[in-house]
Design a protein around this motif. Structure first.
Motif, PDB file in Angstrom:
ATOM      1  N   CYS A   1      -5.008  -0.212   1.786  1.00 23.47           N
ATOM      2  CA  CYS A   1      -5.648   0.948   1.156  1.00 23.47           C
ATOM      3  C   CYS A   1      -5.444   2.209   1.998  1.00 23.47           C
ATOM      4  O   CYS A   1      -5.228   3.305   1.460  1.00 23.47           O
ATOM      5  CB  CYS A   1      -7.136   0.680   0.969  1.00 23.47           C
ATOM      6  SG  CYS A   1      -7.524  -0.604  -0.225  1.00 23.47           S
TER       7      CYS A   1
ATOM      8  N   CYS B   1      -9.299   5.292  -2.298  1.00 22.18           N
ATOM      9  CA  CYS B   1      -8.694   4.326  -1.370  1.00 22.18           C
ATOM     10  C   CYS B   1      -9.666   3.968  -0.243  1.00 22.18           C
ATOM     11  O   CYS B   1      -9.769   2.803   0.157  1.00 22.18           O
ATOM     12  CB  CYS B   1      -7.406   4.897  -0.788  1.00 22.18           C
ATOM     13  SG  CYS B   1      -6.056   5.054  -1.981  1.00 22.18           S
ATOM     14  N   THR B   2     -10.377   4.966   0.277  1.00 21.94           N
ATOM     15  CA  THR B   2     -11.346   4.699   1.345  1.00 21.94           C
ATOM     16  C   THR B   2     -12.487   3.839   0.837  1.00 21.94           C
ATOM     17  O   THR B   2     -12.956   2.921   1.536  1.00 21.94           O
ATOM     18  CB  THR B   2     -11.900   6.016   1.902  1.00 21.94           C
ATOM     19  OG1 THR B   2     -10.808   6.843   2.340  1.00 21.94           O
ATOM     20  CG2 THR B   2     -12.827   5.771   3.074  1.00 21.94           C
TER      21      THR B   2
ATOM     22  N   SER C   1      -3.458   5.787   0.820  1.00 19.63           N
ATOM     23  CA  SER C   1      -3.975   7.151   0.876  1.00 19.63           C
ATOM     24  C   SER C   1      -3.081   8.054   1.713  1.00 19.63           C
ATOM     25  O   SER C   1      -2.778   9.190   1.318  1.00 19.63           O
ATOM     26  CB  SER C   1      -5.399   7.147   1.437  1.00 19.63           C
ATOM     27  OG  SER C   1      -5.418   6.672   2.770  1.00 19.63           O
TER      28      SER C   1
ATOM     29  N   GLY D   1       0.811  -1.206   0.000  1.00 18.34           N
ATOM     30  CA  GLY D   1       0.000   0.000   0.000  1.00 18.34           C
ATOM     31  C   GLY D   1       0.851   1.266   0.000  1.00 18.34           C
ATOM     32  O   GLY D   1       0.531   2.243  -0.688  1.00 18.34           O
TER      33      GLY D   1
ATOM     34  N   TYR E   1      -6.198  -6.043   3.689  1.00 21.17           N
ATOM     35  CA  TYR E   1      -6.179  -5.239   2.471  1.00 21.17           C
ATOM     36  C   TYR E   1      -6.738  -3.839   2.757  1.00 21.17           C
ATOM     37  O   TYR E   1      -6.355  -2.868   2.108  1.00 21.17           O
ATOM     38  CB  TYR E   1      -6.993  -5.911   1.373  1.00 21.17           C
ATOM     39  CG  TYR E   1      -6.415  -7.230   0.912  1.00 21.17           C
ATOM     40  CD1 TYR E   1      -5.043  -7.389   0.738  1.00 21.17           C
ATOM     41  CD2 TYR E   1      -7.231  -8.319   0.658  1.00 21.17           C
ATOM     42  CE1 TYR E   1      -4.512  -8.591   0.333  1.00 21.17           C
ATOM     43  CE2 TYR E   1      -6.706  -9.532   0.245  1.00 21.17           C
ATOM     44  CZ  TYR E   1      -5.338  -9.667   0.079  1.00 21.17           C
ATOM     45  OH  TYR E   1      -4.804 -10.858  -0.324  1.00 21.17           O
ATOM     46  N   THR E   2      -7.653  -3.751   3.706  1.00 14.24           N
ATOM     47  CA  THR E   2      -8.174  -2.449   4.109  1.00 14.24           C
ATOM     48  C   THR E   2      -7.052  -1.566   4.640  1.00 14.24           C
ATOM     49  O   THR E   2      -6.984  -0.362   4.342  1.00 14.24           O
ATOM     50  CB  THR E   2      -9.263  -2.626   5.185  1.00 14.24           C
ATOM     51  OG1 THR E   2     -10.328  -3.399   4.648  1.00 14.24           O
ATOM     52  CG2 THR E   2      -9.803  -1.285   5.647  1.00 14.24           C
TER      53      THR E   2
ATOM     54  N   VAL F   1     -12.487   1.631  -1.713  1.00 16.42           N
ATOM     55  CA  VAL F   1     -12.037   0.247  -1.922  1.00 16.42           C
ATOM     56  C   VAL F   1     -11.787  -0.437  -0.583  1.00 16.42           C
ATOM     57  O   VAL F   1     -12.151  -1.601  -0.383  1.00 16.42           O
ATOM     58  CB  VAL F   1     -10.770   0.224  -2.803  1.00 16.42           C
ATOM     59  CG1 VAL F   1     -10.219  -1.195  -2.925  1.00 16.42           C
ATOM     60  CG2 VAL F   1     -11.071   0.785  -4.186  1.00 16.42           C
ATOM     61  N   GLY F   2     -11.165   0.275   0.362  1.00 21.39           N
ATOM     62  CA  GLY F   2     -10.904  -0.318   1.671  1.00 21.39           C
ATOM     63  C   GLY F   2     -12.175  -0.673   2.418  1.00 21.39           C
ATOM     64  O   GLY F   2     -12.197  -1.648   3.182  1.00 21.39           O
TER      65      GLY F   2
END
Length: 628
Positions: free
Chosen positions: A118, A103-104, A122, A70, A114-115, A106-107
């Motif tokens: 993301c 990014c927020t 950002s 990330g 994975y969150t 998708v997270g």
């Protein structure tokens, strides 16, 4: 006794070990960062702290990889933004806001580390764009490399300490969670087969099983980083999830049958169901999978005894068939538990599961993050205040970090209180005492004291929010480094910056709190209805994968929503289980009749599936006024 008093006066061994491990990882990261003379050593501290929140080796490795990937993606995004808008600060910030929102978004659709990746994408892009604003284009790449170095140091030190000092493994954690899932599922089965009317007790047992099941499915992905046995544990977890959901669906149908048609069932069938209910309750307390499997096999044999099915009435035959299926699902659940504990000797096959994703909720989270960052960026531009970068970083970090939590406003307020407690601590330890330190050992002793105290309470759920905030803001307010500024002015600027940054996060959650409870309930039920309709449009394996993964999360959320309703309006739990039962029946019918040779059978089969889906949709629409 207050949780703070019990945490600090009588700390348990797990809390002490966690505090020691995390403090050592942070001090090691700080020492290496100071030795390499990186620009912002405190980022290595922050990195090590976040990775050690769940210190199991596989999770630390997975989170470390997600953090590094990330960070790398965020660095590339930040460099690209500055390459396009190096001399145009406002357009650069507009594009950066869009990147943070992406990014927020998708997270918010993911449930695992994975969150966190993301989130780091950002934050890293934000740091590069904001710090390099006004710098020479040649220095942008150096800033990106510095951020990667700082965060990478923290990740490496955290993984090293986690693997060498009191190592704990995801496999052990998964086995414990699997035990909780099975024990509570068997308790739920006993209540169902006794045709109990105690809905709260059934909800409690179901929620106590689905909660660990959801956590188990999320955490199992980290097991692949613990050697060759890891993928076997992941597959066994998928099997346990699928079979547990089928188990619950079958029990719901049996409970409905026994409750609605008790007067038409033979007394022997009711008695048999009660004996099997007691058998499930006894199997719950059996120590060891082997003994529990023997108990279930005895139950299965008991179903076959005494009477032949040809002499039974249709309802009695259906009841006995359902009892056999329930026991069969339970035995496979035990096999999955054994495969999770010993994947080398017990191997199972399964495809990965899908998860319930709410794109509207993710969009609201993205809008909130964009709003918070835009406000802080405008404040930075108008005031030209250098410390406003700290507020921007906090706004970007925590507006996305809290978005995926169940009650973000309450968690934000806990962090706010922890931040206020960190201000006098950082002033005393990070400025008054640390200014007198000479050499790293004394620095680690002084600065590590508040960090250790904060981490000591981070393992208790009741104090976690306060204590993690206390630790993080001690780092941010002190900002240890080779050229520290111990003046009161710099400390006061940082205090004002963190207060402004976290206040904007609180305001963001107040202005955009997310989907309301009623809307979330309706969307969950509608999503179940949509999935049941789509079960006929996909392959059986793909349909089962998506449906099973979605339903565990949805039923858990529906059970939680039911707790907020009056007793006479708690229908969401039953409606969710009915949807699970209808979906499972649809999959079973497809498995048996999709390839039927006669065209009339196939046509009747399609009509039946459509009727089942339409019936559930009509029921959920009829229940909507009562539940909203």
């Amino acid at each position: 006794m207050s949780p703070f008093i019990s945490t600090y006066l009588t700390p348990n061994a797990t809390a002490v070990k966690f505090a020691i491990k995390t403090t050592l990882a942070m001090m090691l990261a700080l020492y290496v960062a100071l030795w390499l003379d990186v620009e912002r050593p405190y980022w290595a501290l922050m990195s090590a702290a976040f990775l050690q929140i769940r210190p199991m080796s596989g999770m630390v490795v997975e989170k470390g990889i997600c953090q590094l990937v990330g960070t790398l993606i965020g660095a590339v995004a930040g460099i690209a933004i500055m390459a396009l808008f190096a001399q145009a600060r406002v357009p650069a910030l507009i594009v950066l806001t869009t990147w943070i929102m992406l990014c927020t978004y998708v997270g918010s659709l993911w449930r695992n580390n994975y969150t966190y990746g993301c989130l780091m994408a950002s934050v890293t892009a934000m740091l590069i764009v904001v710090i390099s604003s006004g710098s020479a284009p040649a220095g942008i790449f150096d800033i990106a490399v510095a951020r990667l170095t700082e965060l990478g140091l923290g990740a490496i030190c955290a993984m090293l300490v986690s693997s060498l000092l009191w190592p704990s493994h995801v496999g052990t954690h998964l086995a414990t969670q699997a035990d909780n899932v099975i024990n509570q599922a068997f308790e739920h089965a006993a209540l169902r087969l006794e045709a109990s009317d105690d809905i709260p007790a059934m909800q409690k047992a179901l929620r106590s099983s689905l909660g660990p099941l959801t956590l188990l499915e999320t955490d199992s992905q980290a097991a692949r980083f613990e050697g060759p046995a890891g993928p076997g544990r992941v597959r066994a977890t998928h099997v346990l999830t699928r079979r547990t959901l089928r188990f619950f669906a079958n029990l719901q149908a049996l409970h409905q049958l026994m409750h609605d048609h008790a007067d038409r069932l033979a007394p022997q069938s009711i008695e048999l169901a009660g004996q099997i209910a007691q058998g499930f309750r006894d199997a719950e307390h059996v120590k060891g999978v082997v003994e529990a499997r023997k108990a279930l096999q005895a139950l299965r044999q008991q179903v076959h005894e005494n009477e032949e099915e040809s002499r039974l009435a249709p309802l009695d035959r259906r009841l006995r068939l359902g009892l056999r299926e329930s026991i069969g699902h339970a035995m496979i659940m035990l096999d999955a538990r054994e495969a999770i504990a010993s994947p080398e000797s017990h191997k199972l096959r399964s495809s990965p599961l899908a998860w319930h994703r709410d794109h509207l909720a993710a969009s609201i989270n993205a809008m909130r993050s964009g709003l918070v960052f835009s406000l802080l960026a405008a404040f930075w531009i108008v005031t030209a205040w250098q410390s406003a970068m700290i507020a921007m970083m906090l706004g970007t970090l925590f507006s996305a970090f809290f978005a995926s939590r169940d009650n973000p406003i309450a968690i934000t307020m806990m962090f706010y209180k922890g931040m206020l407690a960190a201000i006098p601590s950082a002033f005393l330890f990070g400025h008054v005492l640390l200014s007198q330190a000479n050499g790293f050992p004394l620095l680690a002793l002084i600065f590590g004291t508040p960090l250790f105290l904060g981490l000591l309470g981070a393992t208790n759920p009741a104090t976690m929010g306060y204590c993690l905030a206390f630790t993080i803001f001690n780092i941010l307010l002190t900002m240890p480094g080779n050229g520290m500024d111990f003046s009161f002015d710099s400390f006061a600027n940082r205090v004002v910056a963190v207060v402004i940054g976290l206040s904007c996060v609180v305001m963001g959650f107040r202005l955009l709190p997310g989907l309301g409870t009623r809307l979330r309930r309706r969307r969950l039920i509608s999503a179940i209805s949509t999935d049941i309709h789509e079960l006929t449009r996909r392959s059986i394996r793909d349909a089962e994968t998506r449906f099973s993964g979605h339903m565990a999360d949805r039923i858990l959320q529906l059970a939680q929503h039911d707790d907020m309703l009056p007793e006479d309006q708690r229908h969401l739990f039953i409606l969710g289980l009915t949807g699970l039962d209808v979906g499972t029946a649809t999959l079973r019918l497809r498995d048996r009749l999709d390839d039927a040779p006669h065209p009339r059978i196939r046509e009747a089969h399609r009509h039946l599936l459509g009727t089942l889906a339409s019936g559930f949709e009509e029921r959920q629409r009829a229940a909507a006024p009562r539940n909203s």
